[in-house]
Design a protein around this motif. Structure first.
Motif, short mmCIF file in Angstrom:
data_model
loop_
_atom_site.label_atom_id
_atom_site.label_comp_id
_atom_site.label_asym_id
_atom_site.label_seq_id
_atom_site.Cartn_x
_atom_site.Cartn_y
_atom_site.Cartn_z
N GLU A 1 14.65 -1.68 9.84
CA GLU A 1 13.48 -1.78 10.71
C GLU A 1 12.71 -0.48 10.81
N LEU A 2 13.31 0.59 10.31
CA LEU A 2 12.63 1.90 10.36
C LEU A 2 11.92 2.25 9.06
N VAL A 3 12.03 1.37 8.09
CA VAL A 3 11.29 1.60 6.85
C VAL A 3 9.87 1.09 7.09
N ASP A 4 8.91 1.98 6.92
CA ASP A 4 7.53 1.60 7.22
C ASP A 4 6.81 1.19 5.94
N VAL A 5 6.51 -0.08 5.85
CA VAL A 5 5.80 -0.59 4.67
C VAL A 5 4.41 -1.04 5.13
N VAL A 6 3.39 -0.53 4.43
CA VAL A 6 2.03 -0.99 4.74
C VAL A 6 1.64 -2.03 3.69
N TYR A 7 1.31 -3.22 4.15
CA TYR A 7 0.94 -4.31 3.25
C TYR A 7 -0.55 -4.62 3.41
N GLU A 8 -1.14 -5.12 2.33
CA GLU A 8 -2.48 -5.67 2.43
C GLU A 8 -2.35 -7.13 2.01
N VAL B 1 0.84 -1.20 0.00
CA VAL B 1 0.00 0.00 0.00
C VAL B 1 0.88 1.25 0.00
N SER B 2 1.89 1.24 0.83
CA SER B 2 2.79 2.41 0.86
C SER B 2 4.13 2.02 1.46
N ILE B 3 5.14 2.78 1.08
CA ILE B 3 6.47 2.60 1.67
C ILE B 3 6.93 3.98 2.14
N ASP B 4 7.23 4.10 3.43
CA ASP B 4 7.70 5.38 3.96
C ASP B 4 9.13 5.18 4.47
N THR B 5 10.06 5.84 3.83
CA THR B 5 11.47 5.64 4.18
C THR B 5 12.01 6.76 5.09
N SER B 6 11.13 7.70 5.46
CA SER B 6 11.65 8.90 6.14
C SER B 6 12.32 8.61 7.48
N ARG B 7 11.75 7.71 8.26
CA ARG B 7 12.37 7.42 9.57
C ARG B 7 13.75 6.77 9.38
N ALA B 8 13.83 5.92 8.40
CA ALA B 8 15.13 5.27 8.14
C ALA B 8 16.16 6.28 7.68
N LYS B 9 15.75 7.14 6.77
CA LYS B 9 16.69 8.14 6.24
C LYS B 9 17.19 9.08 7.32
N ALA B 10 16.35 9.27 8.35
CA ALA B 10 16.73 10.21 9.41
C ALA B 10 17.75 9.60 10.38
N PRO C 1 21.06 8.61 11.84
CA PRO C 1 22.44 9.03 11.52
C PRO C 1 23.24 7.87 10.93
N GLY C 2 23.96 8.14 9.85
CA GLY C 2 24.76 7.09 9.21
C GLY C 2 24.08 6.48 8.01
N VAL C 3 22.78 6.74 7.87
CA VAL C 3 22.09 6.22 6.67
C VAL C 3 22.30 7.20 5.52
N ILE C 4 22.73 6.71 4.39
CA ILE C 4 23.06 7.58 3.26
C ILE C 4 21.92 7.60 2.24
N ALA C 5 21.30 6.46 2.01
CA ALA C 5 20.21 6.42 1.02
C ALA C 5 19.33 5.20 1.27
N VAL C 6 18.10 5.30 0.82
CA VAL C 6 17.21 4.14 0.83
C VAL C 6 16.60 4.01 -0.55
N LEU C 7 16.87 2.90 -1.21
CA LEU C 7 16.33 2.68 -2.56
C LEU C 7 15.05 1.86 -2.48
N THR C 8 14.06 2.26 -3.30
CA THR C 8 12.84 1.46 -3.45
C THR C 8 12.60 1.27 -4.94
N ALA C 9 11.55 0.52 -5.26
CA ALA C 9 11.23 0.30 -6.68
C ALA C 9 11.01 1.63 -7.39
N ALA C 10 10.46 2.62 -6.66
CA ALA C 10 10.21 3.92 -7.27
C ALA C 10 11.50 4.58 -7.75
N ASP C 11 12.60 4.31 -7.06
CA ASP C 11 13.89 4.86 -7.49
C ASP C 11 14.46 4.10 -8.68
N LEU C 12 14.21 2.80 -8.70
CA LEU C 12 14.78 1.96 -9.78
C LEU C 12 13.98 2.06 -11.07
#
Ligand code: PCD
Length: 806
Positions: free
Chosen positions: A131-138, A62-71, A73-84
């Motif tokens: 663990e901080l990437v929030d994915v909502v699944y159905e 349903v949705s993927i929220d990477t904001s908590r993970a990106k925040a 410290p030490g995380v440089i990037a988070v790739l999802t299908a939307a980036d690829l």
């Protein structure tokens, strides 16, 4: 004469050439912790990637929220299908002509599927951030039973291709159907079955499992933005193929991609395919301009990068009353998981399953395979076998035992009666192969004598009586398997990967002082190639193996090759090595003739030198010739002494073997003890008998594992069971039986040195041998076919079912 003979023997011994038990040169570094593996690489500025994986087997994203993970410290990037997706990289092509999600876009199709790739300064931060990437699944209903895949109301798994009713291998019968593949003469086979005295039909399941190399799959990608060049280190069994795939999917020119496979800690088929982790490390490095490392953990390895087997084989034999087999009919339901990512040559959607007529002269046969999608990991790798040969041999070797029982005939006798005879080679099988050479009767006789088959059967008869009288609670099983392998893919007419014919290559360069570097298109993962290719060259060129260095795994320096799997290195690259050496030898002869001032034809080869016929004291050694090649080559001959050969084999090689297993099973606990295991292998000319013995031990141990407990199982929700070594049976020295090895030698007529592959044979022959032993133990109790794996829990259940526990 005596002096000359000792001199020749000494010179031969000094070479450590073919046939000698040369110690493995690579073990000097392996046993001292000096191997250099992918995870040993530490590059300046290197980042680490880790995957966010799906907990569901089938769910809509349903949705993927990477904001908590990106925040974090030490995380440089988070790739999802939307980036690829804008790069066209959210899907990648598979070797089987399907596409596979690199990162899941709208849906996940198996548990632990890759959903996002977190790149951070170190592995621990990356892992925390997943663990901080929030994915909502159905969650969606899932399919784990391949028999339910093509039901009319089955949920559609692959929505990305749901309208594509013609797949890479023809029409699809259902949105969850991948392919139908048939071979053989259906009508003639059906006719034989309709008329035969005796027929048997059994559903034989070769269950889902996974190769488990000690080192998991991993890669380090380093993109140089200034040069526009990518260096990719990885655990690749086929480095050149990976380079081509990376070029095709990234658009980077192939000459600007440097693929390096350093030391590899075991492959067993697991490291043939291309995985999401490789793609994500490459994309990460291209985007960020720094090296990105990806290293699988054990659970990820067992549950995502490939699987093996999962074949449900309805196997039928038709025979006369006195045991002459007339026909074979097999239908396979092949569970390929969520994407068809089988690592097979392009034309073979079910690998070499059509070797299933085995070692027997079966006049007609028909094989039909249906591949289906389920909510399981994709892969379908040749786990220590040449593309589904383990499945094929399991089918015929179990079926023949079932037939023997129905006929009331001894299983060894039934085999002998139906063997292809030595004079029938080259033998054309009903399902299209040309077996190069074999002498099955001799091998079987040697094996039966060695274990004293008659005495074993007599002992078993006594034990069975004693069991019936209630004097013992132990069952004795005698397992037999007589297998024919098909290795050395392969002739261009039969075998290609992504359109590239499956040749292989060797480049040999002799330095002025007579030492050698040779480079191959294959890649050892522990097999000992550095030791054995040198032995081939030593014998061919008369240069001591210790003066020959073998290099593999660097696509910049090695000639293009298709890699190491399917026991193809010896049949293909081993042949290339011999042919390249012979080119060098031909030039060396011209140089020697010039040096000795005689005609080339007046020279003869003698171990390590050319000598003048009839004048043995007039000679030039290969070492002297090498110096001359650079120092004073004959006029009109270019200096130097090197050659390359790309070898396209005229046929595959067909190693075979006779295996016997004696097993004692405690009916009350289901614990099975292997009392003896005798393995006779024929791999044609033997390059290094000690390495062959090691290969047989390793292959048998993996066969023991698969037959006796190793399994990747799924529950109804699609949860993968057995994704850690707590649940997945990996035998240690404690459980592993003692192996007895033996051999016969039937050279391959078309291979330059007569060698066939051997690495996979023990696995292919071993699995049915163990299963036959178990089945044979219970056979007199009318147990019916007992499915693998035969762990104690399941064997205890057999006892329950048969009412043996009182
Ligand atoms: N040999 C000799 N002789 C003969 C043959 C062989 O000596 N005749 C040897 C060689 O040299 C090498 C080995 O032996 O060393 C092996 O070989 P081959 O058979 O050819 O094979 P290769 O190709 O090399 O390899 C492959 C295989 C396979 S395939 C598998 S699985 C496994 C095996 O190998 N893996 C492995 N083994 C082994 N080992 C080790 N240690 N590790 C590993 O990983 Mo697949 O398809 O991939 O599934």
């Amino acid at each position: 004469q005596v002096k000359i003979d000792t001199d020749r023997a000494e010179r031969t011994e000094k070479l450590q050439g073919m046939g000698c038990k040369r110690k493995r040169v690579e073990d000097i570094r392996f046993t001292q912790g000096k191997g250099s593996y992918v995870d040993d690489l530490k590059l300046p500025g290197m980042l680490f990637g880790d995957f966010v994986r799906s907990p569901h087997a089938h769910a809509r994203i349903v949705s993927i929220d990477t904001s908590r993970a990106k925040a974090l410290p030490g995380v440089i990037a988070v790739l999802t299908a939307a980036d690829l997706k804008p790069l066209g990289l959210h899907y990648m092509p598979t070797l089987a002509g399907d596409v596979q999600a690199v990162l899941a876009e709208e849906k996940v199709l198996f548990q632990n599927q890759e959903v996002a790739f977190v790149i951070a300064e170190d592995r621990y931060i990356a892992s925390d951030a997943t663990e901080l990437v929030d994915v909502v699944y159905e969650a969606l209903p899932c399919i784990v039973d391949p028999f339910k895949s093509m039901l009319p109301d089955a949920p559609i798994l692959r929505e990305d291709i749901q309208d594509k009713m013609v797949g890479a291998h023809g029409p699809r019968k259902h949105p969850n159907h991948i392919f139908e593949w048939q071979i053989g003469d259906k009508q003639a086979t059906d006719d034989v079955f309709a008329k035969a005295d005796v027929t048997i039909k059994e559903m034989l399941v070769d269950h889902r499992t996974h190769p488990s190399p000690l080192e998991t799959c991993q890669s380090v990608a380093s993109f140089d933005k200034v040069k526009g060049e990518l260096t990719l280190w990885g655990t690749f069994q086929a480095p050149h193929v990976i380079r081509t795939v990376v070029s095709l999917i990234s658009g980077l020119p192939e000459h600007k991609i440097h693929v390096i496979a350093p030391d590899i800690g075991g492959g067993f088929g697991n490291k043939v395919g291309a995985y999401a982790g490789y793609v994500c490390s490459v994309v990460g490095s291209i985007v960020l301009g720094v090296p990105v490392k990806w290293v699988e953990d054990r659970m990820e390895n067992l549950s995502t990068t490939s699987f093996a087997r999962d074949y449900h084989m309805t196997t039928e034999l038709a025979a006369t009353k006195d045991g002459k087999i007339l026909g074979m009919r097999v239908h396979v339901l092949a569970d390929h998981g969520a994407f068809d990512a089988c690592a097979d040559p392009s034309k073979w959607p079910a690998g070499f399953m059509n070797i299933c007529t085995g070692s027997y002269d079966i006049p007609v046969a028909h094989l039909l395979v249906d591949g289906v999608y389920t909510n399981k990991a994709s892969g379908g790798v040749a786990y220590r076998c040449s593309f589904r040969v383990t499945e094929a041999v399991f089918a015929i070797e179990r079926a023949i035992e079932v037939l023997a029982q129905k006929l009331g005939m001894d299983a060894a006798e039934l085999r002998i009666k139906n063997f292809i005879k030595a004079e029938q080679f080259p033998y054309h099988s009903a399902l299209g192969w040309e077996y190069d050479s074999g002498d099955y009767h001799t091998a079987m006789k040697k094996a039966m004598d060695a274990i004293d088959y008659k005495a074993l059967r007599a002992e078993q008869a006594e034990k069975r009586e004693a069991f019936k009288r209630g004097e013992t609670r132990e069952l004795m099983g005698i397992g037999i398997s007589f297998f024919t392998e098909i290795v050395g893919a392969g002739p261009a007419k039969n075998c290609d990967i992504l359109g590239i014919a499956m040749f292989d290559s060797a480049e040999i360069r002799i330095h002025p002082t007579g030492s050698v570097i040779a480079r191959m298109g294959t890649k050892s993962q522990g097999q000992g190639h550095e030791t054995t290719y040198a032995q081939i060259i030593a014998t061919e060129l008369g240069i001591p193996a210790d003066d020959i260095m073998i290099e593999e795994g660097n696509t910049d320096t090695a000639p293009y090759g298709l890699g190491t799997y399917g026991s193809r290195s010896t049949p293909v690259a081993g042949a290339a090595t011999a042919v390249a050496a012979r080119k060098i030898k031909a030039k060396a002869q011209m140089i020697a003739a010039h040096m000795l001032e005689v005609h080339e034809g007046d020279l003869e080869w003698d171990i390590d030198r050319f000598r003048v016929k009839g004048l043995p004291e007039k000679f030039k050694t290969m070492k002297e010739i090498a110096w001359s090649a650079y120092n004073a080559p004959p006029p009109n001959l270019e200096p130097g002494l090197e050659a390359v050969n790309y070898y396209e084999p005229p046929n595959m090689t067909y190693p075979f073997g006779a295996y016997f297993c004696v097993m004692d099973i405690d009916v009350d606990t289901g614990v099975a003890k292997t009392r003896r295991f005798y393995a006779l292998d024929d791999c044609g000319t033997r390059i290094n008998p000690m390495i062959i013995e090691g290969q047989v031990h390793g292959g048998l141990t993996e066969a023991f594992a698969c037959a006796m407990g190793q399994e990747i199982r799924y529950d109804e929700m699609g949860n993968v069971m057995g994704a850690s070594f707590m649940d997945f049976f990996l035998p240690t020295a404690v459980e592993t039986p003692k192996w007895e090895t033996d051999f016969t030698v039937t050279p391959s007529p078309h291979h330059p040195i007569g060698a066939k592959g051997v690495g996979e044979s023990p696995h292919v022959g071993g699995v049915p041998c163990f299963s036959n032993a178990v089945n044979d133990a219970y056979a007199f109790l009318d147990a019916g076919h007992i499915q693998m794996p035969h762990d104690a829990w399941r064997l205890w259940q057999v006892g329950e079912r048969l009412g043996l526990h009182g």
